[in-house]
Design an enzyme around this catalytic site. Structure first.
Site, PDB file in Angstrom:
ATOM      1  N   GLU A   1      -3.550   7.434  -3.933  1.00 19.97           N
ATOM      2  CA  GLU A   1      -3.342   6.292  -3.158  1.00 19.97           C
ATOM      3  C   GLU A   1      -3.093   4.970  -4.108  1.00 19.97           C
ATOM      4  OE1 GLU A   1      -5.812   5.107   0.764  1.00 19.97           O
ATOM      5  OE2 GLU A   1      -7.189   4.845  -0.855  1.00 19.97           O
TER       6      GLU A   1
ATOM      7  N   TYR B   1       0.768  -1.101   0.178  1.00 23.92           N
ATOM      8  CA  TYR B   1       0.015  -0.105  -0.230  1.00 23.92           C
ATOM      9  C   TYR B   1       0.778   1.159  -0.033  1.00 23.92           C
ATOM     10  CZ  TYR B   1      -3.068   3.780   1.859  1.00 23.92           C
ATOM     11  OH  TYR B   1      -3.834   4.907   2.119  1.00 23.92           O
TER      12      TYR B   1
END
Lengths: 295, 382
Positions: B189, B101
């Site tokens: 993101e 991530y």
């Protein structure tokens, strides 16, 4: 007394020759503010209704000893205008400009914090600051404020700031200073800066705080109230019935640790002993009671 | 403005961030033929601006043309949390070794950028934050300094990314920061950021939110805007440059400033009404803006009364009043209007309106009083 600005503050207006700068700059002067100069690159040597205009802030400060600036220029020029004022030694800057990219705001906020720590910026995208009867910098209509205190106001929303001033004045409760900190992501001055200044100010005896949904500034203000405020605080948070706002992705939620709802903010403020109103009118009514009990 | 996944990936690509090759499709036939060109296996992905697509069945692996047909037919038209799927992104399937991530956003509390990296990607990161906060490595970045490769490499190591992925990930993180800053994003993101079995690091998903305030310096954003999911009222408002959100009540709201507009909704609710919309005409609104606002409200069949709540600051009340008068001339308003006007040039504004007042156009002195009147009018105008 008042916070940040008073009757001695000398103000220069960046963008005085523009439509907004001229309208509001001259209104500030009409209110009694010492508007001593305007700054517009390339228009030095002219004047706006008798107020001398300079090419640079440095010249304006040298000639007029201005110590505060009212930035009323379009978004693409505002970041440079703010830094120019700070570099010229201006200690207090109000930027009303709406629509500055967040990346620019983050950049000039941190540049100010690092290189010009003694300069305070209020805004951008805010109505400005008024110390009633002494000085008005920005776009707040001066007529709705009432001199003599004892209430300090700090607000994130422009028009709700006027609403609060208006409601209090209608009830014959005056204000020491009213600060509209603006609703942008990186405000130069926050709730806590203002709460701390009001706590210090001897003439301010109660504070009205007006917040809105989003972010977690109100929750942090609640913590500050619990730890540092001896003066009573009355709050109103706008947006109880607002549609769920645009969610800032997962990263945003993780950081703030809060969904930023009006309800969560009201609960945080109630928990630390602040008085929380359901609408601006009720906030003024509750403040009237608070002020009565001060005497 | 939120971007679709495929737009987000294209945006990241401008800054040199790799992702799987893919194509955008609007129909089942198109999906099938484009998948044939890409080569199998492929992944069929619903394009909607909401999380949880996978759980909802909006992301499916397809081994051959028949699979693509079946999945594309099922996903197109699917409702995912209220968003109907109108387009698909077909991309070449990746052989995934690990899922990470990575994100950048602004940490408003400290007013610095925040980079978050985790070796536990591919799942709901909010849950990771709640149950295993140590699994997310965080670094605050001062925009004055920017992000160096050295800092990036340190963060990647701290996050526990596999050795083989670290150099690529550190490089990618610096590019992601460039995308975030130069690309004027509120949020970038990547979840998951993957390590493939053959040792490449790339984006398997992308969530990008652009900062609308920066549109003036990104003319290329114009081509992204057409993809917004708006209802007819919202489209009209957008054309007119107004901040508008459609709601389901019967009192049309026009106010200046987001705070006052929200507060107006609250007060209407408190006196027993329901707002039909949120509409902020913004600071410094002109008469034309007011005309546009009234046109948008008037186009909403559910509206039974209109509450105009203005507290002039940078907005001048006389301009607003001129707009109302102009709108009366140009538009046949279906609903009665209650106006509450205070602030800059309020007196001038009230005088401009004085000759136009009737039982369908009234002025009230207070916000609560005006809300009551508007709610009452909405009730009797059915």
């Amino acid at each position: 007394m008042s916070i940040f600005i008073d009757e001695r503050t000398k103000v220069l207006v960046q963008g005085l020759t523009g439509t907004q700068g001229r309208f509001h700059g001259l209104r500030n002067r009409d209110y009694g503010t010492k508007v001593v100069a305007g700054v517009t690159p390339g228009k030095g040597g002219s004047d706006v209704d008798g107020v001398p205009v300079y090419d640079t802030v440095e010249e304006a400060v040298a000639e007029t000893e201005a110590d505060a600036s009212f930035v009323a220029v379009p978004p693409r020029f505002a970041p440079d205008a703010i830094i120019e004022s700070a570099a010229a030694g201006v200690r207090f800057i109000v930027c009303v400009t709406e629509g500055i990219p967040a990346q620019e705001e983050a950049l000039f906020f941190n540049r100010l914090r690092r290189d010009y720590p003694s300069t305070r910026l209020v805004g951008p995208n805010c109505p400005g600051v008024i110390s009633p009867g002494k000085c008005n910098i920005g776009i707040t209509p001066g007529a709705i404020a009432l001199t003599g205190g004892p209430v300090g106001i700090v607000s994130r929303s422009g028009t709700l700031t006027y609403q609060a001033l208006h409601e209090l004045s209608q009830q014959n409760v005056g204000q020491t200073t009213c600060v509209g900190i603006g609703g942008d992501p990186v405000p130069g001055t926050g709730f806590i800066d203002c709460l701390a200044a009001f706590e210090e100010d001897t003439d301010t005896r109660a504070v009205m705080l007006i917040g809105e949904i989003g972010g977690s500034e109100e929750e942090r203000a609640a913590q500050f109230i619990a730890d540092h405020m001896t003066k009573p605080v009355v709050c109103y948070i706008a947006g109880v019935t607002a549609p769920p706002g645009r969610k800032m992705g997962h990263a945003g939620a993780i950081i703030s640790g809060s969904q930023g709802t009006a309800q969560a903010k009201m609960e945080a403020l109630t928990a630390v002993g602040a008085t929380v109103a359901q609408n601006p009118t009720q906030a003024a009514q509750l403040m009237v009671e608070v002020v009565k009990n001060l005497a | 403005m939120d971007l679709y996944e495929y737009q987000g990936k294209q945006y990241l690509a401008r800054f040199g961030i790799p992702s799987s090759p893919g194509v955008l499709c609007n129909t089942v036939d198109e999906a099938q033929s484009r998948a044939d060109d890409l080569g199998y296996p492929v992944v069929v992905k619903a394009q909607v601006k909401v999380g949880g697509r996978g759980k909802a069945g909006g992301i499916q692996l397809a081994a051959d043309s028949e699979d693509v047909h079946r999945h594309a037919a099922a996903i197109l038209g699917m409702d995912i949390k209220g968003y109907v799927v109108r387009r698909l992104w077909i991309e070449k399937a990746s052989d995934i070794a690990r899922e990470y991530y990575a994100s950048f956003t602004l940490d408003r509390a400290v007013k610095l950028h925040l980079c978050m990296v985790s070796a536990k990607g591919g799942v709901d990161i909010e849950e990771v934050a709640a149950t295993d906060p140590g699994a997310i490595a965080r670094l605050h970045v001062d925009p004055v300094d920017g992000l160096s490769v050295t800092e990036s490499a340190k963060l990647v190591a701290e996050a526990g990314l596999d050795e083989v992925a670290r150099v690529q990930a550190a490089d990618l993180l610096v590019k992601l920061y460039d995308c975030y800053v130069q690309g004027d994003c509120d949020l970038v993101e990547i979840n998951p950021l993957i390590l493939t079995t053959d040792g490449r690091v790339h984006a398997l998903d992308a969530k990008v939110t652009l900062d609308d305030n920066a549109a003036f310096r990104h003319p290329e954003w114009g081509e992204l805007g057409g993809s917004e999911e708006l209802d007819a009222r919202e489209l009209l408002a957008k054309e007119k440059g107004l901040t508008y959100i459609g709601l389901s009540g019967s009192v049309g709201i026009i106010a200046n400033g987001a705070g006052l507009a929200m507060s107006t909704l609250d007060v209407v609710n408190q006196v027993g009404g329901r707002a039909a919309n949120f509409l902020d005409i913004g600071g410094g609104a002109s008469a034309d803006t007011m005309v546009s606002a009234l046109e948008v409200i008037n186009s909403d069949d559910a509206v039974r009364s209109i509450f105009v709540n203005i507290f002039g600051g940078i907005t001048r009340v006389d301009e607003v009043a001129n707009g109302v008068v102009e709108a009366l001339r140009r538009v046949e308003l279906r609903s009665p209007i209650v106006l509450r006007l205070d602030g800059t040039n309020a007196e001038e504004g009230r005088q401009i309106l004085a000759g136009h007042l009737s039982d369908r156009i009234v002025v009230e002195d207070t916000m609560v009083g005006a809300a009551r009147r508007a709610v009452a009018m909405a009730g009797s105008n059915r």
